[in-house]
Scaffold this motif. Sequence first.
Motif, short mmCIF file in Angstrom:
data_model
loop_
_atom_site.label_atom_id
_atom_site.label_comp_id
_atom_site.label_asym_id
_atom_site.label_seq_id
_atom_site.Cartn_x
_atom_site.Cartn_y
_atom_site.Cartn_z
N UNK A 35 0.81 -1.10 0.13
CA UNK A 35 -0.15 -0.02 -0.10
C UNK A 35 0.79 1.22 0.00
N UNK A 36 1.80 0.99 0.76
CA UNK A 36 2.68 2.39 0.67
C UNK A 36 3.50 2.39 -0.20
N UNK A 37 4.36 1.50 -1.22
CA UNK A 37 5.18 1.72 -2.16
C UNK A 37 4.49 1.60 -2.92
N UNK A 38 3.75 1.36 -3.87
CA UNK A 38 3.34 1.21 -4.60
C UNK A 38 1.68 2.29 -5.15
N UNK A 39 0.91 2.22 -4.02
CA UNK A 39 -0.30 3.53 -4.30
C UNK A 39 0.68 4.90 -3.38
N UNK A 40 0.99 4.45 -2.44
CA UNK A 40 1.30 6.33 -1.64
C UNK A 40 0.71 6.33 -0.33
N UNK A 41 0.38 5.59 0.30
CA UNK A 41 -0.91 5.84 0.99
C UNK A 41 -0.36 4.92 2.37
N UNK A 42 -1.28 5.87 3.06
CA UNK A 42 -1.56 4.50 4.86
C UNK A 42 -1.75 4.11 4.62
N UNK A 43 -1.39 2.78 5.79
CA UNK A 43 -3.04 1.52 5.68
C UNK A 43 -4.40 2.72 5.94
N UNK A 44 -4.38 3.60 6.51
CA UNK A 44 -5.81 4.00 7.04
C UNK A 44 -6.43 4.91 5.87
N UNK A 45 -5.79 5.49 5.42
CA UNK A 45 -6.18 6.71 3.75
C UNK A 45 -6.76 5.16 3.10
N UNK A 46 -5.76 4.44 3.13
CA UNK A 46 -6.05 2.98 1.79
C UNK A 46 -6.90 2.90 2.53
N UNK A 47 -7.59 2.44 3.69
CA UNK A 47 -8.89 1.43 3.72
C UNK A 47 -9.83 2.46 3.95
N UNK A 48 -9.99 4.23 4.08
CA UNK A 48 -10.89 4.53 4.01
C UNK A 48 -11.00 4.23 2.67
N UNK A 49 -10.04 5.14 1.67
CA UNK A 49 -10.52 4.55 -0.06
C UNK A 49 -11.51 3.26 -0.05
N UNK A 50 -10.85 2.58 0.52
CA UNK A 50 -11.83 0.89 0.31
C UNK A 50 -12.89 0.74 0.31
N UNK A 51 -13.23 0.96 1.73
CA UNK A 51 -15.42 1.06 2.22
C UNK A 51 -15.76 1.90 1.39
N UNK A 52 -15.20 3.14 0.43
CA UNK A 52 -15.99 4.03 -0.17
C UNK A 52 -16.51 3.44 -1.24
N UNK A 53 -15.68 2.45 -2.01
CA UNK A 53 -15.71 2.30 -3.23
C UNK A 53 -17.02 1.43 -2.94
N UNK A 54 -15.82 0.45 -1.91
CA UNK A 54 -17.44 -0.90 -2.17
C UNK A 54 -18.97 -0.44 -2.39
N UNK A 55 -19.22 0.28 -1.87
CA UNK A 55 -20.43 1.46 -1.42
C UNK A 55 -20.54 2.13 -3.22
N UNK A 56 -20.14 1.95 -3.89
CA UNK A 56 -19.95 2.88 -5.35
C UNK A 56 -20.12 1.61 -6.19
N UNK A 57 -21.47 1.92 -7.34
CA UNK A 57 -22.41 0.98 -8.19
C UNK A 57 -20.89 0.68 -9.05
N UNK A 58 -20.25 1.65 -9.54
CA UNK A 58 -18.95 1.81 -10.82
C UNK A 58 -18.32 0.14 -10.16
N UNK A 59 -17.57 0.10 -8.74
CA UNK A 59 -16.93 -0.97 -8.57
C UNK A 59 -17.88 -2.02 -7.83
N UNK A 60 -18.51 -1.81 -8.06
CA UNK A 60 -19.31 -3.30 -8.09
C UNK A 60 -19.30 -3.51 -9.41
N UNK A 61 -19.44 -3.15 -10.63
CA UNK A 61 -19.35 -3.28 -12.08
C UNK A 61 -18.49 -3.86 -12.28
#
Length: 88
Positions: free
Chosen positions: A42-68
């Motif tokens: 997460x740090x090396x490839x995305x340049x994100x902290x773990x906290x920010x990564x999981x915030x983004x992931x949780x938001x993605x899980x609620x998006x219909x585009x991610x489901x598609x």
Amino acid sequence: MGADEETAPEPGAVGGLDERDRAVLALEARSWRTAGAKERAVREELGLSSTRYYQLLNALLDRPEALAHAPVLVNRLRRVRDARRAAR
């Protein structure tokens, strides 16, 4: 900003997901052999902290585009998230 500008996808967006969104889903789909390997990626490839990564992931899980984009992954992660919430 006009109505067209608000709904226009970001440059590089495919199916409503930008490059970072797709990278988060791709990283989450991988399997991890050692403790800490995912956090390091997460740090090396995305340049994100773990906290920010999981915030983004949780938001993605609620998006219909991610489901598609990744229905099996998103549905599995939603079930895991819902089970953890129910256990609290």
